[in-house]
Design a protein around this motif. Sequence first.
Motif, PDB file in Angstrom:
ATOM      1  N   VAL A  41       0.843  -1.196   0.000  1.00  0.00           N
ATOM      2  CA  VAL A  41       0.000   0.000   0.000  1.00  0.00           C
ATOM      3  C   VAL A  41       0.880   1.248   0.000  1.00  0.00           C
ATOM      4  N   GLU A  42       0.663   2.116  -0.980  1.00  0.00           N
ATOM      5  CA  GLU A  42       1.389   3.390  -1.026  1.00  0.00           C
ATOM      6  C   GLU A  42       0.588   4.458  -0.298  1.00  0.00           C
ATOM      7  N   LEU A  43       1.305   5.279   0.458  1.00  0.00           N
ATOM      8  CA  LEU A  43       0.668   6.383   1.172  1.00  0.00           C
ATOM      9  C   LEU A  43       0.893   7.665   0.362  1.00  0.00           C
ATOM     10  N   LEU A  44      -0.209   8.267  -0.081  1.00  0.00           N
ATOM     11  CA  LEU A  44      -0.110   9.460  -0.928  1.00  0.00           C
ATOM     12  C   LEU A  44      -0.424  10.722  -0.122  1.00  0.00           C
ATOM     13  N   PHE A  45       0.285  11.781  -0.441  1.00  0.00           N
ATOM     14  CA  PHE A  45      -0.027  13.098   0.124  1.00  0.00           C
ATOM     15  C   PHE A  45      -0.245  14.064  -1.031  1.00  0.00           C
ATOM     16  N   GLU A  46      -1.098  15.055  -0.814  1.00  0.00           N
ATOM     17  CA  GLU A  46      -1.366  16.020  -1.894  1.00  0.00           C
ATOM     18  C   GLU A  46      -1.445  17.429  -1.318  1.00  0.00           C
ATOM     19  N   PRO A  47      -0.310  17.963  -0.851  1.00  0.00           N
ATOM     20  CA  PRO A  47      -0.312  19.330  -0.327  1.00  0.00           C
ATOM     21  C   PRO A  47      -0.372  20.364  -1.450  1.00  0.00           C
ATOM     22  N   GLY A  48      -1.006  21.476  -1.171  1.00  0.00           N
ATOM     23  CA  GLY A  48      -1.007  22.609  -2.085  1.00  0.00           C
ATOM     24  C   GLY A  48      -0.383  23.804  -1.388  1.00  0.00           C
ATOM     25  N   ARG A  49      -1.100  24.280  -0.373  1.00  0.00           N
ATOM     26  CA  ARG A  49      -0.698  25.486   0.349  1.00  0.00           C
ATOM     27  C   ARG A  49       0.746  25.404   0.859  1.00  0.00           C
ATOM     28  N   TYR A  50       1.096  24.258   1.465  1.00  0.00           N
ATOM     29  CA  TYR A  50       2.404  24.150   2.124  1.00  0.00           C
ATOM     30  C   TYR A  50       3.557  24.325   1.140  1.00  0.00           C
TER      31      TYR A  50
END
Length: 408
Positions: free
Chosen positions: A268-277
Amino acid sequence: MNPTVLDRKVVRLIKRWKEERSEPVCAFLYDKKTLRERAQACVGSLPGGCRLFYAMKANPSKEFLDCLAPVVHGFEAASIGEIRKVRKISEDKPVIFGGPGKKDAEIAEALQRRVTLIHAESMHELRRISLIAGGLGTVAQVLLRINLRASFPEATLVMAGRPTQFGIDEEDVPEAIGLAQSLPHLSLEGFHLHSISNNLDASLHARLISVYWDRVTEWKDRFDLTLRYLNAGGGFGISYTDPDRSFEWPLFITELGKVLEERQLPGVELLFEPGRYLAAACGYYAAEVVDLKCNHGKHYAVLRGGSHHFRLPGAWQHSHPFEVVPLEHWDYPFARPEVLDVEITVAGELCTPKDVLARDVRVARLRVGDVLLFHLAGAYGWTISAHDFLSHAHPEHIYFDDTQGELI
Ligand SMILES: *Cc1c(COP(=O)(O)O)cnc(C)c1O
């Protein structure tokens, strides 16, 4: 705020404007070097099995996408317009298609443009994704966006744990999984749990991931699922009003490491999708003071610009941090209006009392013709604003990269 080398570069650009042009300064200034370095630092620090996508709604400019494409794993897009922007710069960069209210034509074109994953936001959407994928002779890879029934009160803007228009109610998870499994042109690849916005607490963020992880493990076991992804969303915060409260990314990484050590989910891959940071600190909004007045005992500065360019302070109801860039240029044959050591409210050029970017902020000295430089304007600035309200000219968008040796 202490001026950095970069701020001085920005100030130099503003001074150059005044030397070359007669109209008042009004521009977004974007620093691609900082953007690249921030993204590299985030991506480079992630534990194995984690992937970072840029949530492009924070700032979808071509320059930002070009700058980030070599660094991030992919882009998170919330409309077909955003997907087209990614495909303009790359045919094969991974794209996640999320957001509520996807239209049939958007889903079809997204599949044709080979998005990697689609976030399904409702049962109706699940059915439509499968139908459309079937019509195109393909199988859509889908994550279910779930609105959890837990509450995370510490964050400023919470998109789960209470009623919202986002995602599928956690109570409906069994039904949603059953439906996804029964649909012929859809492959259930995992879950999407974006529950928080502008969170400044790094430990809380890691705890949130542990809650997500446990919940997803429970569903995996209960429904005997083969999962490939858990998308933990964005929401890493930027402190606009208190620089001492910034999100501690290194602490988040340490705590995340502990969370992942205790929870093994092979494959299982853990995805992150930050914009603001990623984007906020890479942009400035510079607007010239065109008038100063005292009205009913309160001091006002009126800008060439305002909330039609930079709606963020109004949207978040804060006084946005700025510094005064003093400019010596003065052409009029009469005295230059000036205030000394007063509290000033900074208003824009719109005919609405809501057009305020900062309230009652003490300034040592401010003159008509000086420029206010708003920091942290790279995310949710221009892109969320009502550009054509009152039909004023748009601001310039100036991108710069190398800041080496550019001291004034
Ligand atoms: C807006 C949004 C993001 C990015 O949020 P930030 O607060 O900018 O990190 C990520 N995922 C989803 C689903 C979003 O709606």
